[in-house]
Enzyme design. Structure first.
Site, PDB file in Angstrom:
ATOM      1  N   GLY A 112     -11.961  28.323  46.892  1.00  0.00           N
ATOM      2  CA  GLY A 112     -12.311  26.913  46.947  1.00  0.00           C
ATOM      3  C   GLY A 112     -12.589  26.390  48.342  1.00  0.00           C
ATOM      4  O   GLY A 112     -13.127  25.293  48.480  1.00  0.00           O
ATOM      5  N   CYS A 118     -28.104  22.523  18.020  1.00  0.00           N
ATOM      6  CA  CYS A 118     -29.419  22.933  18.520  1.00  0.00           C
ATOM      7  C   CYS A 118     -30.430  22.913  17.375  1.00  0.00           C
ATOM      8  O   CYS A 118     -30.172  23.454  16.306  1.00  0.00           O
ATOM      9  CB  CYS A 118     -29.332  24.329  19.130  1.00  0.00           C
ATOM     10  SG  CYS A 118     -30.935  25.009  19.590  1.00  0.00           S
ATOM     11  N   CYS A 166     -31.785  26.855  16.992  1.00  0.00           N
ATOM     12  CA  CYS A 166     -30.923  27.951  16.538  1.00  0.00           C
ATOM     13  C   CYS A 166     -29.695  27.447  15.791  1.00  0.00           C
ATOM     14  O   CYS A 166     -28.941  28.245  15.245  1.00  0.00           O
ATOM     15  CB  CYS A 166     -30.506  28.841  17.707  1.00  0.00           C
ATOM     16  SG  CYS A 166     -29.198  28.140  18.726  1.00  0.00           S
ATOM     17  N   CYS A 183     -30.886  24.298  22.894  1.00  0.00           N
ATOM     18  CA  CYS A 183     -29.952  24.916  23.840  1.00  0.00           C
ATOM     19  C   CYS A 183     -30.579  24.949  25.230  1.00  0.00           C
ATOM     20  O   CYS A 183     -31.746  25.305  25.382  1.00  0.00           O
ATOM     21  CB  CYS A 183     -29.658  26.360  23.432  1.00  0.00           C
ATOM     22  SG  CYS A 183     -28.707  26.541  21.929  1.00  0.00           S
ATOM     23  N   CYS A 206     -29.970  30.938  23.068  1.00  0.00           N
ATOM     24  CA  CYS A 206     -30.714  30.410  21.936  1.00  0.00           C
ATOM     25  C   CYS A 206     -31.608  31.502  21.339  1.00  0.00           C
ATOM     26  O   CYS A 206     -31.636  31.700  20.121  1.00  0.00           O
ATOM     27  CB  CYS A 206     -31.570  29.223  22.394  1.00  0.00           C
ATOM     28  SG  CYS A 206     -32.168  28.184  21.070  1.00  0.00           S
TER      29      CYS A 206
END
Lengths: 189, 291
Positions: free
Chosen positions: B31, B240, B243, B265, B271
């Protein structure tokens, strides 16, 4: 400079240093796992893995400390010829190479500044053996826990207590390498 | 085919060595933003110069590279970076998340869970999470040093005071291992839970801002929130339309000037592989040769 110092570097530096870095990265990112480093033939007593790490990470901008038991003219010449790294005393070092006895006490090494903790030393510790047994490791990079044959636990516990300051450690033995970043918690078992 | 005029992966060896040292320190201090001497790359800032430099430092000849831009493999940024490394490093490329060993991403984490051995490289525009709250680098560096993140909580609180909820929807700050507050790059906050405990190594490169930071595998990254306003990984409330996936992050596509729209997607590989497996959404048609 002895002629032998000119030998034993990378034959194809871009590809070999890339592969070496990936192993070094995986080792540092997954403490307690052991990886293989190949491609260099450093002069004794430097191991293959330690030699590869020096070739991969050091250059003319990284002061390097060589521990007394590794400080031979041939080793110095080899490091100077292949990396150009200035050879310095422990407090000034960005990298250090030697046995655990050479590198202790570890408080001599840079642990970074509170606002720049990255300005810290990386120790390359040559080990007689390297196995996934011994002190218990937990922390970033470790799913549950890991074990690694560390030379001692107290120095690494003291180092962890400094977090985010601290030094980072590579342990090398032959052509194998493992790492212990400052973020890892170490417990004796 | 590799361009012989360039070194492997474009950058010279000393530059890669310098970037590699920064990556290793970043991994050791999860980080924390490590400064590095970012180079000019043959693309403009904002097109992934940081990610490209991190990818160049990590690539080995045996790698299979995937590049995505907002989840898509076929957008300009993704295609050009993929070709860049095909030409300069000679690496194999793929669009399949599971086949890739290195994935460079702009602003998404793939839907398919990543595995050990994979590296996810993020392109980061502004690496400093506190930058829009405090413009001075000297001050933000001191705030990280002192772990003084009160300002970030004030910002999230002001979101609640003004909008009734935490309105930050992307670039959502996380606290790494209880120490550094980190900017996860502008990924949607839907992706934030995937930052934590990920099996892959996650590396972040900011070229213009000259910073590299990292999340090692299995690292804690907690999205900042309040007890009474907990973090919610939100997405459009649809499935979606191609899909039928109910739990993937969606793009909204306007389809005419009468207000018609569809949701698809954002992850094209996810997808596409679902459609290939025979899943059909509201507006989807079965793929030719599909089941």
């Amino acid at each position: 400079m002895t002629p032998e110092a000119l030998l034993g570097g990378f034959a194809t530096a871009p590809q070999q240093s890339a592969r070496a870095f990936r192993a070094a990265l995986e080792a540092m990112a997954r403490p307690g796992t052991i990886w293989t480093l190949d491609g260099a033939a450093p002069p004794a007593p430097v191991s293959i893995a330690a030699g590869v790490l020096v070739l991969t990470l050091c250059d003319g901008t990284t002061p390097l400390h060589v521990g007394p038991s590794f400080d031979t003219p041939l080793v110095r010449d080899w490091i100077t010829f292949h990396t150009g790294a200035p050879l310095v005393a422990a407090p000034d070092a960005q990298f250090a190479l030697g046995s655990w006895a050479d590198l202790t006490p570890t408080h001599r090494f840079a642990v970074g500044l509170p606002d720049y903790p990255d300005r810290s030393a990386t120790l390359i510790v040559e080990m007689p053996t390297l196995t996934t047994t011994g002190p218990r490791l937990t922390g970033p990079g470790i799913a549950t826990h890991a074990h690694l044959s560390l030379p001692e636990t107290a120095a690494f516990q003291a180092n962890r207590a400094l977090f985010p300051l601290g030094f980072d450690t590579y342990l090398t033995c032959g052509n194998r390498v493992a790492a212990l970043p400052r973020s890892t918690k170490v417990e004796a078992v | 085919m590799t361009e012989q005029a360039y070194n492997f992966a474009y950058l010279d060896e000393q530059t890669k060595t310098m970037i590699r040292r920064a990556i290793l320190k970043g991994v050791a201090i999860p980080g924390y933003q490590v400064p590095f001497a970012s180079r000019e790359m043959p693309m403009p800032y904002g097109w992934g110069t940081g990610g490209v430099q991190v990818t160049a430092a990590c690539l080995v000849p045996e790698d299979t590279l995937k590049v995505i831009d907002q989840g898509a493999d076929d957008t300009t940024n993704a295609v050009s970076i993929r070709r860049f490394f095909q030409r300069t490093a000679g690496v194999a490329v793929t669009e399949a998340t599971t086949e890739a060993t290195v994935i460079q991403t702009r602003h998404r984490i793939p839907e398919t869970a990543l595995a050990e051995g994979q590296i996810l490289v993020y392109q980061v525009p502004i690496p400093e999470p506190l930058r829009f709250l405090e413009p001075r680098e000297t001050e933000t560096r001191k705030m990280h040093e002192l772990e003084d993140y009160g300002l970030m909580h004030v910002k999230l609180y002001e979101d609640i005071a003004r909008h009734g909820q935490i309105a930050t929807s992307y670039d959502y700050p996380v606290k790494v291992e209880g120490r550094y507050v980190m900017d996860p790059s502008p990924i949607p906050k839907f992706d934030n839970p995937k930052l934590a405990g990920n099996a892959a190594i996650q590396l972040f490169g900011a070229g213009r801002e000259q910073r590299i930071y990292a999340l090692p595998p299995y690292t804690e990254a907690i999205s900042l929130d309040f007890d009474d306003y907990p973090f919610v990984a939100s997405k459009a409330d649809h499935a979606c339309d191609l899909c039928g996936a109910a739990a993937s992050y969606l793009d909204e596509v306007i389809t005419d000037d009468q207000g018609s729209r569809m949701f698809v997607c954002s992850d094209t590989d996810f997808c596409g592989s679902r459609r290939a497996a025979g899943h059909v959404g509201r507006l989807g048609t079965p793929l030719a040769g599909g089941k």
